[in-house]
Design a protein around this motif. Sequence first.
Motif, PDB file in Angstrom:
ATOM      1  N   LEU A  44       0.638  15.286   9.880  1.00 52.63           N
ATOM      2  CA  LEU A  44       0.610  14.829   8.496  1.00 52.63           C
ATOM      3  C   LEU A  44      -0.822  14.756   7.978  1.00 52.63           C
ATOM      4  CD1 LEU A  44       3.437  13.946   9.494  1.00 52.63           C
ATOM      5  CD2 LEU A  44       3.190  11.941   8.052  1.00 52.63           C
ATOM      6  N   ASN A  66       0.878  -1.177   0.000  1.00 49.59           N
ATOM      7  CA  ASN A  66       0.000   0.000   0.000  1.00 49.59           C
ATOM      8  C   ASN A  66       0.919   1.232   0.000  1.00 49.59           C
ATOM      9  OD1 ASN A  66      -2.265  -1.603   0.202  1.00 49.59           O
ATOM     10  ND2 ASN A  66      -2.593  -1.214   2.373  1.00 49.59           N
ATOM     11  N   GLU A 124       2.395  -1.087  10.654  1.00 47.29           N
ATOM     12  CA  GLU A 124       2.944   0.262  10.637  1.00 47.29           C
ATOM     13  C   GLU A 124       3.239   0.693   9.214  1.00 47.29           C
ATOM     14  OE1 GLU A 124       4.248  -2.416  12.015  1.00 47.29           O
ATOM     15  OE2 GLU A 124       6.450  -2.423  11.971  1.00 47.29           O
ATOM     16  N   GLN A 125       3.287   2.003   9.017  1.00 49.86           N
ATOM     17  CA  GLN A 125       3.707   2.570   7.750  1.00 49.86           C
ATOM     18  C   GLN A 125       5.153   3.033   7.890  1.00 49.86           C
ATOM     19  OE1 GLN A 125       0.992   5.616   6.377  1.00 49.86           O
ATOM     20  NE2 GLN A 125      -0.766   4.249   6.497  1.00 49.86           N
ATOM     21  N   PHE A 126       5.903   2.891   6.808  1.00 52.97           N
ATOM     22  CA  PHE A 126       7.306   3.302   6.779  1.00 52.97           C
ATOM     23  C   PHE A 126       7.431   4.474   5.822  1.00 52.97           C
ATOM     24  CE2 PHE A 126       8.765  -0.231   9.226  1.00 52.97           C
ATOM     25  CZ  PHE A 126       7.884  -1.252   8.938  1.00 52.97           C
ATOM     26  N   PHE A 127       8.139   5.489   6.274  1.00 50.56           N
ATOM     27  CA  PHE A 127       8.176   6.743   5.532  1.00 50.56           C
ATOM     28  C   PHE A 127       9.482   6.927   4.761  1.00 50.56           C
ATOM     29  CE2 PHE A 127       4.395   9.054   6.787  1.00 50.56           C
ATOM     30  CZ  PHE A 127       3.962   8.320   7.875  1.00 50.56           C
ATOM     31  N   GLY A 128       9.365   7.600   3.623  1.00 45.55           N
ATOM     32  CA  GLY A 128      10.537   8.018   2.879  1.00 45.55           C
ATOM     33  C   GLY A 128      11.129   9.285   3.472  1.00 45.55           C
ATOM     34  N   PRO A 129      12.252   9.752   2.913  1.00 43.53           N
ATOM     35  CA  PRO A 129      12.949  10.915   3.465  1.00 43.53           C
ATOM     36  C   PRO A 129      12.257  12.237   3.203  1.00 43.53           C
ATOM     37  CG  PRO A 129      14.068  10.143   1.507  1.00 43.53           C
ATOM     38  CD  PRO A 129      12.999   9.142   1.803  1.00 43.53           C
ATOM     39  N   TYR A 170       1.227   5.644   0.086  1.00 39.64           N
ATOM     40  CA  TYR A 170       0.545   6.831   0.604  1.00 39.64           C
ATOM     41  C   TYR A 170       1.370   8.082   0.313  1.00 39.64           C
ATOM     42  CZ  TYR A 170      -1.317   3.011   3.468  1.00 39.64           C
ATOM     43  OH  TYR A 170      -1.853   1.822   3.890  1.00 39.64           O
ATOM     44  N   LEU A 221       5.673  13.666   2.078  1.00 45.66           N
ATOM     45  CA  LEU A 221       6.191  12.377   2.521  1.00 45.66           C
ATOM     46  C   LEU A 221       5.439  11.247   1.830  1.00 45.66           C
ATOM     47  CD1 LEU A 221       6.422  13.258   6.275  1.00 45.66           C
ATOM     48  CD2 LEU A 221       8.341  12.352   4.980  1.00 45.66           C
ATOM     49  N   PHE A 274       6.092  19.963   3.107  1.00 41.00           N
ATOM     50  CA  PHE A 274       6.974  18.808   3.156  1.00 41.00           C
ATOM     51  C   PHE A 274       6.141  17.611   2.758  1.00 41.00           C
ATOM     52  CE2 PHE A 274      10.727  16.710   3.979  1.00 41.00           C
ATOM     53  CZ  PHE A 274      10.695  15.797   5.023  1.00 41.00           C
ATOM     54  N   TYR A 326       1.588  12.005   1.852  1.00 37.33           N
ATOM     55  CA  TYR A 326       1.188  12.931   2.905  1.00 37.33           C
ATOM     56  C   TYR A 326       1.827  14.292   2.642  1.00 37.33           C
ATOM     57  CZ  TYR A 326      -0.133   8.907   5.863  1.00 37.33           C
ATOM     58  OH  TYR A 326      -0.704   7.774   6.382  1.00 37.33           O
TER      59      TYR A 326
END
Lengths: 112, 113
Positions: free
Chosen positions: B44, B32, B101-106, B34, B90, B88, B36
């Motif tokens: 967010l 999945n 959990e969701q994992f975020f990019g930089p 996303y 994301l 910003f 933000y």
Amino acid sequence: EDKVVQSPLSLVVHEGDTVTLNCSYEVTNFRSLLWYKQEKKAPTFLFMLTSSGIEKKSGRLSSILDKKELFSILNITATQTGDSAIYLCAVRGSGNTGKLIFGQGTTLQVKP
Amino acid sequence: SQTIHQWPATLVQPVGSPLSLECTVEGTSNPNLYWYRQAAGRGLQLLFYSVGIGQISSEVPQNLSASRPQDRQFILSSKKLLLSDSGFYLCAWSVLTVNNEQFFGPGTRLTVL
């Protein structure tokens, strides 16, 4: 409408202090509540809580969920300057998309 | 292990110009995805999410659009940027199972002038 509210919005403490961050929520068909720490860029995952009353702990950080009163707290003991960050609370409700609803975040500054 | 990339890291664009932000995920299949946006000092706001190729859901009416041309690629676009698009951005991914959990990019910091 689903909603997540964090308090306080900002907090300044000194090293060694203990802090408690709050997160209250209103969501349809609650599934889980997540805490993230955001220092400069990407939020990093801290905890996911699904059951009331079960404390999750990682080092000096701990968190607990109260599904009856619809809130969670994040505790940080013996704070260090490296704990300075934005702490984000997010809640997942019904549906099969896994999407999260975030609160405004609490900005924590730990002074030496 | 899984990694998530976003580019560019920063972007300054004039009002009315187009936008294309890219996000790619490695080390997983059928995630999945996303998008933000985070305003300064704020939480967010979910803009778009996707549960599969070509499947995009929009959360907030706005000047932006998203596409997922490949399984692990998610693109955020605009034909004409507004000042209010600054922020910003994301990208995040999660495994297909719902309660993870969701994992975020930089992230990409966009300034529209």
